[in-house]
Structure formats: C-alpha cells, structure tokens
Design an enzyme around this catalytic site. Sequence first.
Site, PDB file in Angstrom:
ATOM      1  N   ASP A 109      -5.102   5.200  10.006  1.00  0.00           N
ATOM      2  CA  ASP A 109      -6.536   5.357   9.725  1.00  0.00           C
ATOM      3  C   ASP A 109      -7.113   4.111   9.057  1.00  0.00           C
ATOM      4  OD1 ASP A 109      -6.345   7.870  10.701  1.00  0.00           O
ATOM      5  OD2 ASP A 109      -6.280   8.870   8.757  1.00  0.00           O
TER       6      ASP A 109
ATOM      7  N   GLU B  41      -8.462  14.292  14.989  1.00  0.00           N
ATOM      8  CA  GLU B  41      -8.007  14.582  13.627  1.00  0.00           C
ATOM      9  C   GLU B  41      -8.786  15.798  13.117  1.00  0.00           C
ATOM     10  OE1 GLU B  41      -7.624  11.495  10.737  1.00  0.00           O
ATOM     11  OE2 GLU B  41      -6.364  10.235  12.006  1.00  0.00           O
TER      12      GLU B  41
ATOM     13  N   HIS C 100       0.811  -1.220   0.000  1.00  0.00           N
ATOM     14  CA  HIS C 100       0.000   0.000   0.000  1.00  0.00           C
ATOM     15  C   HIS C 100       0.842   1.266   0.000  1.00  0.00           C
ATOM     16  CE1 HIS C 100      -3.497  -2.258  -0.236  1.00  0.00           C
ATOM     17  NE2 HIS C 100      -4.324  -1.384   0.303  1.00  0.00           N
TER      18      HIS C 100
HETATM   19  P1  FAD Z   1       4.397  -1.733   1.747  1.00  0.00           P
HETATM   20  O1  FAD Z   1       3.817  -0.722   0.851  1.00  0.00           O
HETATM   21  O2  FAD Z   1       4.322  -3.120   1.316  1.00  0.00           O
HETATM   22  O3  FAD Z   1       5.914  -1.329   2.084  1.00  0.00           O
HETATM   23  C1  FAD Z   1       6.266  -0.010   2.427  1.00  0.00           C
HETATM   24  C2  FAD Z   1       7.788   0.147   2.543  1.00  0.00           C
HETATM   25  O4  FAD Z   1       8.236  -0.561   3.685  1.00  0.00           O
HETATM   26  C3  FAD Z   1       8.560  -0.443   1.366  1.00  0.00           C
HETATM   27  O5  FAD Z   1       9.734   0.290   1.172  1.00  0.00           O
HETATM   28  C4  FAD Z   1       8.872  -1.847   1.820  1.00  0.00           C
HETATM   29  O6  FAD Z   1      10.024  -2.362   1.180  1.00  0.00           O
HETATM   30  C5  FAD Z   1       9.094  -1.625   3.308  1.00  0.00           C
HETATM   31  N1  FAD Z   1       8.680  -2.775   4.105  1.00  0.00           N
HETATM   32  C6  FAD Z   1       7.502  -3.438   4.072  1.00  0.00           C
HETATM   33  N2  FAD Z   1       7.514  -4.426   4.977  1.00  0.00           N
HETATM   34  C7  FAD Z   1       8.715  -4.372   5.588  1.00  0.00           C
HETATM   35  C8  FAD Z   1       9.348  -5.147   6.589  1.00  0.00           C
HETATM   36  N3  FAD Z   1       8.728  -6.172   7.159  1.00  0.00           N
HETATM   37  N4  FAD Z   1      10.601  -4.805   6.940  1.00  0.00           N
HETATM   38  C9  FAD Z   1      11.255  -3.776   6.368  1.00  0.00           C
HETATM   39  N5  FAD Z   1      10.713  -3.023   5.406  1.00  0.00           N
HETATM   40  C10 FAD Z   1       9.460  -3.322   5.024  1.00  0.00           C
HETATM   41  N6  FAD Z   1       0.079   5.790   7.061  1.00  0.00           N
HETATM   42  C11 FAD Z   1      -0.013   6.375   8.261  1.00  0.00           C
HETATM   43  O7  FAD Z   1       0.990   6.587   8.929  1.00  0.00           O
HETATM   44  N7  FAD Z   1      -1.226   6.721   8.773  1.00  0.00           N
HETATM   45  C12 FAD Z   1      -2.385   6.467   8.129  1.00  0.00           C
HETATM   46  O8  FAD Z   1      -3.449   6.782   8.638  1.00  0.00           O
HETATM   47  C13 FAD Z   1      -2.310   5.840   6.866  1.00  0.00           C
HETATM   48  N8  FAD Z   1      -3.430   5.525   6.189  1.00  0.00           N
HETATM   49  C14 FAD Z   1      -3.333   4.906   4.984  1.00  0.00           C
HETATM   50  C15 FAD Z   1      -4.506   4.568   4.303  1.00  0.00           C
HETATM   51  C16 FAD Z   1      -4.445   3.908   3.089  1.00  0.00           C
HETATM   52  C17 FAD Z   1      -5.732   3.566   2.365  1.00  0.00           C
HETATM   53  C18 FAD Z   1      -3.177   3.626   2.517  1.00  0.00           C
HETATM   54  C19 FAD Z   1      -3.090   2.965   1.181  1.00  0.00           C
HETATM   55  C20 FAD Z   1      -2.003   3.957   3.182  1.00  0.00           C
HETATM   56  C21 FAD Z   1      -2.076   4.603   4.417  1.00  0.00           C
HETATM   57  N9  FAD Z   1      -0.928   4.948   5.119  1.00  0.00           N
HETATM   58  C22 FAD Z   1      -1.032   5.533   6.350  1.00  0.00           C
HETATM   59  C23 FAD Z   1       0.396   4.734   4.548  1.00  0.00           C
HETATM   60  C24 FAD Z   1       0.931   3.391   4.968  1.00  0.00           C
HETATM   61  O9  FAD Z   1       1.223   3.382   6.346  1.00  0.00           O
HETATM   62  C25 FAD Z   1       2.236   3.075   4.238  1.00  0.00           C
HETATM   63  O10 FAD Z   1       2.042   3.184   2.859  1.00  0.00           O
HETATM   64  C26 FAD Z   1       2.707   1.677   4.584  1.00  0.00           C
HETATM   65  O11 FAD Z   1       3.999   1.512   4.086  1.00  0.00           O
HETATM   66  C27 FAD Z   1       1.805   0.649   3.993  1.00  0.00           C
HETATM   67  O12 FAD Z   1       2.051  -0.593   4.582  1.00  0.00           O
HETATM   68  P2  FAD Z   1       2.250  -1.867   3.672  1.00  0.00           P
HETATM   69  O13 FAD Z   1       2.187  -3.037   4.571  1.00  0.00           O
HETATM   70  O14 FAD Z   1       1.313  -1.858   2.537  1.00  0.00           O
HETATM   71  O15 FAD Z   1       3.756  -1.575   3.199  1.00  0.00           O
END
Ligand code: FAD
Length: 543
Positions: free
Chosen positions: A177, A289, A115
């Site tokens: 969120d 918020e 994400h």
């Molecule tokens: P990914 O997109 O899969 O990875 C993100 C990054 O972290 C990449 O660089 C990846 O290589 C690295 N990574 C992933 N897993 C690991 C691991 N285990 N060890 C080391 N590195 C790793 N963020 C907020 O802070 N607050 C919010 O309220 C918020 N709301 C959101 C709502 C939506 C609908 C979306 C799409 C995103 C939101 N985000 C929010 C952003 C979100 O926290 C980040 O995009 C987060 O990285 C998404 O988590 P993911 O598991 O999909 O990570």
Amino acid sequence: MCISQSNKLFRLKPIVFKIALVFLLSITINRDHTATPTPQSPPSSRLSLETMRFDGNLSFENIQHASKDFGNRFHLMPTAVLYPKSISNIAQIINHVFNLGLTSHLTVAARGHGHSLEGQALAPDGVVIDMESYKSPAMTFHAREKHPYVDVSAGELWINILHESLKRGLTPKSWTDYLHLTVGGTLSNAGISGQAFRHGPQINNVYRLQVVTGRGDVVTCSDEQNADLFNAALGGLGQFGIITEARIALEPAPTKVKWIRALYSDFTAFTNDQERLISHSRDAFDYLEGFVVINRTGLLNNWRSSFNPRDPVQAEQFTSDGRILFCLELAKYFNVEDVGEIEREVDSLLMELSYIRSTLFLSEVSYVDFLDRVHVSEMKLRENDLWDVPHPWLNLLVPRSSIHGFAEEVFHNIVKDTSNGPVLIYPVNKSRWKNGTSLVTPDEDVFYLVAFLSSAMPSSVGRDGVDALLARNRRIVKFVSESKLGIKQYLPHYTTTQEWRAHFGDKWEVFLRRKLAYDPLAILAPGQRIFPRAISFHLSIYV
Ligand code: FAD
C-alpha cells in the site's frame, strides 16, 4: 559466484546433519528472546571491525538512524553501519564476522528503509548494512522480452521502480500500500496489497535474486538455479542472506484508475461480495481491499475531498447510527481511450454487489497517484508531527472459515474505535501464491489480511496512547492463540522460540534446515529474535 560452501552441509553424512539439526533444535527450544543479548565485550567487536581493510564506508559515527524504525518503540544502537559500495563489501563484512566464529557476538542486519515495526532491522551492538545507500546495479530494464523485467538493487525503493518503469510504459504487478519501502525489505516479508488476489504477493513476482549468505557466499538463485536458497530468502525475514539484487516481473502499465468505495453494515454481505470478486472466474477488478469503520463520524464527508458520491442527495442523508461499517475498496485500471467501455463494465459489476446504495463513491485518478496514495497521507501527518510516532501495528492472516468468529469477537468486543488508524480487511486466494517460500500462511485457500495500523499519540496515557493500543493488540493475540482459529501473524513478531515454532508449524524444520545451511552462526537479522547468535563451542560440530 560460489555456492560450494553453502551446499557443504547437504554433502555431509546424513547422521552428522541430523546431529546438527537436533542440536539447533535443542538450543532454540523454549528460549526467550525478550532480553536483547548484550555482547560480552562490545569494544573488542569494534576493534575487530576497525582492523578491516576495504573500499566501502564502515562508519562508527553515522549510526544513529540505524538504531530505530517506523514502529518507534525499539531503540538499540549498532556498533557500526556499513554503507556498501559494492557487493564485495557486503560479502567481506559477513565473511569477517563469520570467521570470528563462535567467540564473537557480532551480528549483521540489512536495513532497507527501516519501516519495520518491532526492531526487525536493528542489530544491537552489531553491524547494520544500509541497503538504501547501495545503488548497484543501476536499474536495468529488459522491456522487449516476452515476459519483461527489471534488474534492481535490493536497496531500491518501490516508488523509484514505479517511476522508471512508467517511462517505458511498464509497471511491476504486485505492490504494497505504501511504496517508500525497499525491494529487499518487502521481499523478506511478502509484500501484500490489493493486487495480491490476482498476482500473488510481491514474492511471487520475482524471477531471480542475488544473495550474500550468512557465510559470506555470493549466490545467484531462482526457481531453476539454487532454488532452495531462492525460496528460503523469499519471505525469509532476512534469516538466510542479504538480498543484494532482484529481477522483478513487469507488465504493460495503465495510465488511469477508477477508484471505488462503498459501505456495508452486514458483515456477511461484505465478505460474500469480496470473496465473489476475488474468485477465479471474476478477474473483473485489478485491486480489492476493504476496511472496518467503528465509532467514527464524518467518514463520508472526509471522502468527498477525493471521491464523488454517485448519488449526492442520498449520500448526504446517510448516517451510520453507531453501527460498525465495512468499506469495500476497488480499483479498475484503464487507458483513457477505453473509458466508455470501462465505465459500462464497472457499472454492471457494481450492480451485482450488495453495498448500501447511498454510500457508493467513485474517483478517477492517475495510476501513479493511486499507487502512491499513502504518501499523500504521510505528507499530511508529517506536517502535523504525527508520522514519527509509535506504531503498535498488528497484522494477521485469518482463514476464511474463521473470519466470522474473529470479526464477532474482535470488532464487537475488543476494538472500540478505528480513529487511531485504519483496520484493513480483505481476502486473497492462495492458489495463486507460490509454494515453498518461507512465508507462513493459514492452511485454507482463501484467507483474509486483517491489519490494525494504529498510530499512538505521543505521551498520551489514554485510549490513544501506546500502552492502551499495545494492550488491545495483546487481547487480540490472546484471543487468536486461545481460540485456535488457524490464524497466522504477518510481519510476525514473537519473543520466544516456542512461539516461533508454533508460527511456522510444520514448516519449522525446513526453516531450521535452511538456517543451518545458509547462516549456521545465526549472524543475520537478529532483530527478528528467532535464533540467538551461535556462540557455544558445541556448534563447531557443523561449521
Ligand atoms: P526494513 O524495515 O529495513 O527491514 C525489514 C526486515 O528485512 C529486517 O529484518 C531486515 O533486516 C530485513 N531486510 C531488509 N533489507 C533486506 C535485504 N536486502 N536482504 C535481506 N533482508 C533484508 N507490507 C505489506 O506487505 N503490505 C503493505 O501494504 C504494507 N504497507 C506498509 C505501510 C507502511 C507505512 C509501513 C511502515 C509498512 C508497510 N508494510 C507493508 C510493511 C513493510 O512491507 C515491511 O515493514 C518491510 O519490511 C519494510 O521494508 P523496509 O525496506 O523498510 O525494510
């Protein structure tokens, strides 16, 4: 567990360390990472991976999903995806790539729920580790401790942790969120939501991590043990290791939530109330918020499906008259038996605030429904094919002293309406945030998260199309960098090292030193575009 290799650098003579640091600085100065590096010979990288023998599933076919993310603007194929069965699979693959040394372009990225917004979880022609499929260890609760906690796999989704914790009457303290994100993904950024003013972001509420570094070492770290790696990995944008396991702090869970919204037309009154509510002596609400409303009609009517106006007649008569409005959003947690007391407390707190009286809307929902609220919107958007669209998001951390100048320019001159997605705005107080992590925030104690969370209409070339929204974001970023307001990006995205250096400011050298210590070949998280993969013979001076 072996930390000895990771610490090797610290034991090197200071002069060697300095040479290495200067070298890493020199290869990163002013480098433009816009162009994605193409390996010299992708087939040979694949060949080297095919020779690996281990019990995990390294797939060269089931890789399509790992080529994109929620932002839906970057599509870059990996060579392979690892579906790990054990931590040793993860260590093995990183070891393998590390041992290929400077002759290989192979990189490795952990993918949580994918994400990210700008391709941060992609590894073009490299290896993506599918963390969500890694379910080890099973969630283990330690509920009877003085400070209860749960040990989880870093690929676990926060929504699953919530459901399992609630079965034990417990809950994590700090959230995002949206809960369909992985622990490793949010801890690599910060994890900021309306609870952050009380508890700090999610990276504040972790007791321990297990990390596989860019050298393939498996390291347990906490504030007491290998603290440098612990702090590096928290907010570390995946640069120092793959987080495989996390120990998350818990507290007793409430069952119900009073959820409140009210509008302001005066920005100063809005921010004064927000800041008063997050100040130390006023831990009155559990969540705070806010969001901006520009050129939108029917807003209060939309609220009626989930909220009740305090004064229905007055609410009916409210019109925005084309004004920019600011919505304060609050939540108070409680258990059913305390409802009377909570209502009195909430009423007296609301009396002190300066919102437009006719716009007060209240709701009472279960704790789960409150925390998982964005999922409801997701389901609706999915029904209309509007979830998997491009998401040109921009998240900023704006110091308190700049928020009025920022709002004046951005909300009056740059953003013309908020119908393409919410624009969040709320303050947090850094005094409650952990120092020393890799997260970069403004220098002031109070700063605002301002998030432009736009969805672009596929194939539109108008104001709601991806190009127009990206152009709008660029105008905001230009204003931010030219006005020197001390604003930082959250979920940062830059294309040149110069910009990354400016982002980190005086934290840049620490970030570099840690990179050198834990991922000296720059194998990890290439999608962040901070460090190019080390492929030059020069780097042999420090590996
Ligand atoms: P990914 O997109 O899969 O990875 C993100 C990054 O972290 C990449 O660089 C990846 O290589 C690295 N990574 C992933 N897993 C690991 C691991 N285990 N060890 C080391 N590195 C790793 N963020 C907020 O802070 N607050 C919010 O309220 C918020 N709301 C959101 C709502 C939506 C609908 C979306 C799409 C995103 C939101 N985000 C929010 C952003 C979100 O926290 C980040 O995009 C987060 O990285 C998404 O988590 P993911 O598991 O999909 O990570």
